[in-house]
Write a protein that holds these residues in place. Structure first.
Motif, short mmCIF file in Angstrom:
data_model
loop_
_atom_site.label_atom_id
_atom_site.label_comp_id
_atom_site.label_asym_id
_atom_site.label_seq_id
_atom_site.Cartn_x
_atom_site.Cartn_y
_atom_site.Cartn_z
N LEU A 1 -25.14 -89.67 6.79
CA LEU A 1 -25.59 -90.48 5.67
C LEU A 1 -25.78 -91.68 5.53
O LEU A 1 -25.27 -92.55 6.31
N THR A 2 -26.89 -92.12 5.02
CA THR A 2 -27.40 -93.61 5.19
C THR A 2 -26.95 -94.56 4.19
O THR A 2 -26.38 -94.14 2.94
N TYR A 3 -27.18 -95.82 4.26
CA TYR A 3 -26.84 -96.86 3.37
C TYR A 3 -27.68 -96.79 2.15
O TYR A 3 -27.44 -96.96 0.96
N ARG A 4 -28.85 -96.20 2.31
CA ARG A 4 -29.88 -96.16 1.33
C ARG A 4 -29.34 -94.72 0.51
O ARG A 4 -29.60 -94.96 -0.77
N ASP A 5 -28.66 -93.85 0.94
CA ASP A 5 -28.28 -92.84 0.35
C ASP A 5 -27.27 -93.43 -0.64
O ASP A 5 -27.03 -92.82 -2.09
N LEU A 6 -26.37 -94.30 -0.28
CA LEU A 6 -25.38 -94.83 -1.15
C LEU A 6 -26.00 -95.44 -2.21
O LEU A 6 -25.47 -95.48 -3.41
N ILE A 7 -27.05 -96.18 -2.24
CA ILE A 7 -27.70 -97.18 -3.33
C ILE A 7 -28.31 -96.11 -4.22
O ILE A 7 -28.01 -95.85 -5.46
N ILE A 8 -28.78 -94.90 -3.75
CA ILE A 8 -29.49 -93.90 -4.55
C ILE A 8 -28.20 -93.30 -5.69
O ILE A 8 -28.45 -92.93 -6.64
#
Length: 451
Positions: A356-363
């Motif tokens: 899981l990426t930090y971008r996934d958390l934003i989305i």
């Protein structure tokens, strides 16, 4: 007692309901003004035996939607579109949004009665009181009324409209109330459905009360099954004090399905859609993005905002880098829920081959409403769980991109639900009330009872 049955509506946003659905490669840039496109999409869901096609509306434009949902800034007037859909279809209900705050009851009663005649009993009114303060400036109003006045007005408005639908030369309305003085009768025959189906949406106490008393369908917005069950039980309970049964109101939350033949392909589509979302610079400054037709302010799309939610400072991290497992371990309760939510949608976590990426958390942080990503069985499982647990009587389907996601849902998920015996294979009647299992109401033919 008849068997309980799933109901489906389609929320039509020409560019899709996902904030980057309009940027998807197959999206039709001119869809908002292409009536043949709208007709084709409506015919597609009618072939899948959907209950209704939902035409939302706003009484103002909002440039703030230009990077998220541009088709909601400028579009066709819904009554005109609805009349066109009536001529291109034969069974599906046609839901038109109309805000009583800025309508006159005589005109609106006449317009819905006309649409019900044109469609031979398929017209429906999505009753909203409007959250857009900017609409007041388009109707010679100094201010947008507060919630209490809008609902006081709407309560009497509905009484007048229903009375007009029931009026005739022998029983004119002669309504005299707090806001309206309307003689009647309406200059059109009683609608084929008696009263066109009324939809309503909202979470405030006044909204729940109006819905419990007057609505045939409630369009809910709960994102989790726990909150949806609580809302469902509350509205059905309130309906009882107006002499209504559970079967008299269908509660349909919004649901965004991202479905494909395989789970891996569905996740790939979900990731592809999200890859088009423009993220915000870090920090708390600048105007937040807007989402959707409600014109509401969205959440800031950066790691600064995520840090506030999860209780761990991750601002400044490389957004495309894998999330350090320590972040999950240190996250607060709300952060734990966010990680679980993102893992459910992406099938990725903080360990293993697919990280899981930090971008996934934003989305995941900015997502609105309920979303399910998966193959046909997984999406059907999600729908059946909410239905069996009485969190929903069905769903207002939010297609993330149009028309491909509509085609995927109708060709993959609908057959699976039909195989399980949860969803109709044929319409049982020709009117929207027939689809909902609702009887045609008898006219209120006493002036005294109306007033």
């Amino acid at each position: 007692m008849s068997k309980r049955e799933l109901h489906f509506g389609l929320m039509f946003w020409a560019g899709g309901t996902h904030p980057s659905g309009w940027r998807y490669p197959s999206s039709h840039a001119g869809a908002a003004f292409d009536i043949e496109f709208l007709q084709r999409v409506t015919q597609l869901v009618e072939a899948a035996k959907f209950d209704f096609l939902f035409l939302g509306d706003r009484l103002a434009s909002d440039p703030g939607l230009q990077t998220t949902n541009p088709s909601q800034m400028s579009r066709l007037e819904p009554f005109v579109s609805g009349a066109s859909l009536a001529s291109a279809t034969s069974h599906i209900g046609i839901v038109v949004t109309a805000n009583p705050t800025y309508y006159d009851p005589y005109n609106l009663a006449r317009m819905f009665a006309s649409l019900d005649h044109l469609s031979q009993g398929r017209a429906s009114w999505n009753l909203v009181t409007g959250a857009d303060a900017i609409a007041a400036g388009n109707f010679s109003r100094e201010d947008h009324w507060d919630t209490e006045k809008r609902y006081d007005w709407a309560d009497e408005f509905v009484t007048v409209v229903r009375g007009l639908w029931d009026s005739d030369a022998n029983t004119p309305l002669n309504h005299k109330g707090r806001y309206f003085d309307v003689a009647g009768p309406l200059n059109i025959r009683r609608p084929p459905q008696g009263h066109p189906v009324i939809l309503h949406a909202g979470t405030s106490d006044r909204s729940r009360e109006l819905g419990a008393r007057d609505a045939d369908v409630i369009f809910a917005g709960q994102a989790t099954i726990e909150s949806a069950k609580a809302y469902y039980a509350d509205v059905k309970s309130r309906a009882g004090k107006y002499g209504r049964t559970d079967a008299d109101i269908a509660i349909l939350p919004g649901l965004t399905p991202v479905v494909a033949e395989t789970t891996a392909k569905a996740v790939e589509i979900y990731d592809h859609l999200n890859s088009f979302i423009a993220l915000d610079p870090e920090g708390d400054g600048g105007e937040a993005s807007r989402y959707g037709s409600l014109g509401r302010m969205g959440k800031r799309r950066n790691l600064t905002a995520v840090s506030t939610v999860i209780g761990v400072d991750i601002a400044g991290q490389d957004r495309d880098a894998p999330v350090d497992p320590v972040v999950l371990a240190e996250a607060n309760e709300e952060g734990q829920r966010l990680f679980a939510h993102v893992t459910r949608l992406t099938r990725r976590d903080v360990r293993g081959a697919r990280r899981l990426t930090y971008r996934d958390l934003i989305i995941g942080h900015i997502s609105i409403g309920a979303t399910v990503v998966g193959d046909p069985v997984e999406v059907a499982d999600h729908i059946q769980l909410w239905f069996d647990e009485r969190a929903a009587d069905g769903f207002n389907i939010f297609p993330p991109y149009v028309p491909e996601s509509v085609e995927a849902f109708t060709s993959l998920v609908v057959p699976e639900l039909q195989r399980r015996g949860l969803y109709r294979t044929e319409y049982s009647g020709s009117t929207f009330r027939d689809h909902l299992g609702l009887a045609k109401p008898a006219p209120i033919n006493s002036n005294a009872s109306r007033n």
